[in-house]
Scaffold this motif. Structure first.
Motif, mmCIF file in Angstrom:
data_model
loop_
_atom_site.group_PDB
_atom_site.id
_atom_site.type_symbol
_atom_site.label_atom_id
_atom_site.label_comp_id
_atom_site.label_asym_id
_atom_site.label_seq_id
_atom_site.Cartn_x
_atom_site.Cartn_y
_atom_site.Cartn_z
ATOM 1 N N THR A 6 33.228 31.570 51.467
ATOM 2 C CA THR A 6 32.713 32.912 51.229
ATOM 3 C C THR A 6 33.311 33.556 49.990
ATOM 4 O O THR A 6 32.602 34.104 49.149
ATOM 5 C CB THR A 6 32.993 33.813 52.456
ATOM 6 O OG1 THR A 6 32.361 33.234 53.602
ATOM 7 C CG2 THR A 6 32.447 35.215 52.230
ATOM 8 N N PHE A 7 34.635 33.491 49.866
ATOM 9 C CA PHE A 7 35.306 34.131 48.739
ATOM 10 C C PHE A 7 35.488 33.199 47.549
ATOM 11 O O PHE A 7 35.896 33.640 46.475
ATOM 12 C CB PHE A 7 36.671 34.671 49.176
ATOM 13 C CG PHE A 7 36.598 35.659 50.304
ATOM 14 C CD1 PHE A 7 35.948 36.867 50.147
ATOM 15 C CD2 PHE A 7 37.169 35.369 51.530
ATOM 16 C CE1 PHE A 7 35.875 37.780 51.180
ATOM 17 C CE2 PHE A 7 37.102 36.283 52.574
ATOM 18 C CZ PHE A 7 36.445 37.487 52.402
ATOM 19 N N HIS A 8 35.209 31.905 47.742
ATOM 20 C CA HIS A 8 35.302 30.910 46.667
ATOM 21 C C HIS A 8 36.691 30.867 46.036
ATOM 22 O O HIS A 8 36.846 30.734 44.823
ATOM 23 C CB HIS A 8 34.239 31.175 45.595
ATOM 24 C CG HIS A 8 32.856 31.293 46.169
ATOM 25 N ND1 HIS A 8 32.212 30.257 46.806
ATOM 26 C CD2 HIS A 8 31.999 32.351 46.221
ATOM 27 C CE1 HIS A 8 31.007 30.656 47.213
ATOM 28 N NE2 HIS A 8 30.863 31.916 46.871
ATOM 29 N N ARG A 9 37.699 31.003 46.868
ATOM 30 C CA ARG A 9 39.084 30.895 46.456
ATOM 31 C C ARG A 9 39.899 30.621 47.711
ATOM 32 O O ARG A 9 39.417 30.842 48.818
ATOM 33 C CB ARG A 9 39.559 32.183 45.767
ATOM 34 C CG ARG A 9 39.286 33.384 46.628
ATOM 35 C CD ARG A 9 39.504 34.729 46.005
ATOM 36 N NE ARG A 9 39.119 34.948 44.653
ATOM 37 C CZ ARG A 9 37.879 35.122 44.210
ATOM 38 N NH1 ARG A 9 36.869 35.023 45.072
ATOM 39 N NH2 ARG A 9 37.645 35.376 42.959
ATOM 40 N N ASN A 10 41.121 30.147 47.549
ATOM 41 C CA ASN A 10 41.919 29.882 48.732
ATOM 42 C C ASN A 10 42.670 31.140 49.182
ATOM 43 O O ASN A 10 42.604 32.186 48.521
ATOM 44 C CB ASN A 10 42.876 28.702 48.505
ATOM 45 C CG ASN A 10 43.886 28.953 47.401
ATOM 46 O OD1 ASN A 10 44.362 30.080 47.219
ATOM 47 N ND2 ASN A 10 44.220 27.919 46.640
ATOM 48 N N PHE A 11 43.379 31.025 50.283
ATOM 49 C CA PHE A 11 44.091 32.168 50.865
ATOM 50 C C PHE A 11 45.053 32.801 49.873
ATOM 51 O O PHE A 11 45.060 34.026 49.683
ATOM 52 C CB PHE A 11 44.837 31.698 52.120
ATOM 53 C CG PHE A 11 45.875 32.662 52.614
ATOM 54 C CD1 PHE A 11 45.516 33.786 53.351
ATOM 55 C CD2 PHE A 11 47.229 32.445 52.347
ATOM 56 C CE1 PHE A 11 46.478 34.669 53.809
ATOM 57 C CE2 PHE A 11 48.194 33.327 52.804
ATOM 58 C CZ PHE A 11 47.815 34.450 53.537
ATOM 59 N N ASN A 12 45.881 31.991 49.235
ATOM 60 C CA ASN A 12 46.882 32.528 48.313
ATOM 61 C C ASN A 12 46.253 33.214 47.118
ATOM 62 O O ASN A 12 46.737 34.260 46.656
ATOM 63 C CB ASN A 12 47.819 31.409 47.841
ATOM 64 C CG ASN A 12 48.815 31.004 48.914
ATOM 65 O OD1 ASN A 12 49.284 31.841 49.679
ATOM 66 N ND2 ASN A 12 49.121 29.720 48.984
ATOM 67 N N GLN A 13 45.170 32.668 46.598
ATOM 68 C CA GLN A 13 44.499 33.275 45.456
ATOM 69 C C GLN A 13 43.932 34.648 45.828
ATOM 70 O O GLN A 13 44.072 35.615 45.076
ATOM 71 C CB GLN A 13 43.379 32.359 44.959
ATOM 72 C CG GLN A 13 43.880 31.101 44.277
ATOM 73 C CD GLN A 13 42.768 30.105 44.007
ATOM 74 O OE1 GLN A 13 41.775 30.040 44.738
ATOM 75 N NE2 GLN A 13 42.931 29.321 42.953
ATOM 76 N N TYR A 14 43.284 34.730 46.988
ATOM 77 C CA TYR A 14 42.713 36.008 47.421
ATOM 78 C C TYR A 14 43.809 37.033 47.677
ATOM 79 O O TYR A 14 43.715 38.199 47.261
ATOM 80 C CB TYR A 14 41.865 35.811 48.679
ATOM 81 C CG TYR A 14 41.157 37.074 49.116
ATOM 82 C CD1 TYR A 14 39.903 37.396 48.598
ATOM 83 C CD2 TYR A 14 41.735 37.954 50.034
ATOM 84 C CE1 TYR A 14 39.250 38.561 48.981
ATOM 85 C CE2 TYR A 14 41.093 39.113 50.415
ATOM 86 C CZ TYR A 14 39.847 39.411 49.894
ATOM 87 O OH TYR A 14 39.210 40.561 50.260
ATOM 88 N N LEU A 15 44.876 36.611 48.352
ATOM 89 C CA LEU A 15 45.990 37.505 48.639
ATOM 90 C C LEU A 15 46.625 38.035 47.350
ATOM 91 O O LEU A 15 46.897 39.233 47.216
ATOM 92 C CB LEU A 15 47.035 36.775 49.473
ATOM 93 C CG LEU A 15 48.354 37.506 49.749
ATOM 94 C CD1 LEU A 15 48.094 38.801 50.523
ATOM 95 C CD2 LEU A 15 49.311 36.595 50.516
ATOM 96 N N ASN A 16 46.828 37.145 46.388
ATOM 97 C CA ASN A 16 47.439 37.562 45.120
ATOM 98 C C ASN A 16 46.557 38.535 44.366
ATOM 99 O O ASN A 16 47.058 39.450 43.689
ATOM 100 C CB ASN A 16 47.754 36.340 44.258
ATOM 101 C CG ASN A 16 48.976 35.583 44.748
ATOM 102 O OD1 ASN A 16 49.833 36.150 45.428
ATOM 103 N ND2 ASN A 16 49.053 34.302 44.419
#
Length: 274
Positions: free
Chosen positions: A201-211
């Motif tokens: 959905t966000f086309h990024r991993n957890f750490n990328q979205y969190l950062n």
């Protein structure tokens, strides 16, 4: 069906077009809708809000919403999407809260809102984008609209949708020490399910979205406070200065200090223009 996550690449998008059905979606920008003709039903969370000509709505970033058009008449609106970098001190408010009712009725729409939209449309028509000018007008829109809202925490908007729960959870906890495993446990889902939400959905991993959420917080405080860069990065949840510097440079192509100095130079220039 999962809502669509729309990532806006440019700082500012503005379109005047026929209002139409839009399926549930969310994005990383604040969205403004100024209805110029007809009517529109705007859905947010589990509620549907009616809009008529002259009404103005603000959808905060990372809030699932949709549009419905039931009238057969002409329905037209001006849609504007602005990245957090244009929102200044308002970005921190929009990161955690959202309006209970995102619609401001025509009699309560401040004339500065209409003027700001008109000026932004003129700039777009003349193909003369200017970051300082865009920031000024977007912040006028927010300054004149946010006081009219009754705000609530994003996490309080009832929804069983896993994407909305994901967005709400990070908005509430991004300053804390976080991991995919802890988040999945708190939400009562498997980490593999949660990982698929981020990638699919966000086309990024957890750490990328969190950062990214942490960087949005950092930028607001670089622009609007004199706090040290180290203190700001730690407040945002970055435990390592090295990690913070790396992800900041990857996103903005400059150091945090360069970003702060550049913003202040533009602020001085803006005041001179005004």
């Amino acid at each position: 069906m999962f809502p669509v996550y729309e990532e806006k690449k440019e700082n500012l998008h503005l379109h005047s077009r026929i209002a139409r059905h839009e399926s549930p979606h969310l994005h990383n920008s604040v969205e403004f809708i100024y209805l110029t003709e007809g009517c529109l039903e705007l859905g947010m969370g589990q509620e549907l809000f009616h809009m008529e000509e002259g009404d103005f709505a603000v959808l905060f970033p990372e809030v699932i919403h949709h549009c419905q058009v039931f009238s057969g008449e002409n329905n037209k609106a001006c849609y504007l999407w602005a990245q957090p970098i244009l929102c200044g001190q308002f970005a921190s408010v929009m990161q955690k809260y959202c309006p209970k009712n995102p619609v401001i009725k025509k009699p309560q729409v401040h004339r500065d809102i209409v003027n700001a939209i008109r000026c932004l449309k003129l700039d777009k028509k003349e193909q003369n984008p200017n970051l300082v000018v865009e920031q000024a007008y977007v912040q006028i829109l927010l300054a004149r609209s946010i006081p009219a809202f009754n705000l609530q925490e994003k996490s309080s908007v009832e929804s069983n949708d896993i994407i909305y729960q994901t967005v709400s959870y990070i908005a509430k906890h991004f300053k804390e020490e976080m991991s995919l495993e802890k988040m999945a446990r708190d939400m009562g889902v498997s980490k593999f399910t949660l990982s698929r939400v981020f990638s699919g959905t966000f086309h990024r991993n957890f750490n990328q979205y969190l950062n990214e959420q942490r960087l949005n917080y950092v930028c607001v405080h670089l622009e609007c406070t004199d706090k040290s860069i180290t203190d700001i990065s730690m407040d945002a949840g970055f435990e390592s200065q090295r990690t913070f510097n790396r992800v900041f440079r990857e996103r903005y192509k400059m150091t945090p200090r360069e970003y702060r100095n550049l913003y202040r130079e533009k602020f001085v220039l803006q005041n001179e223009i005004i």
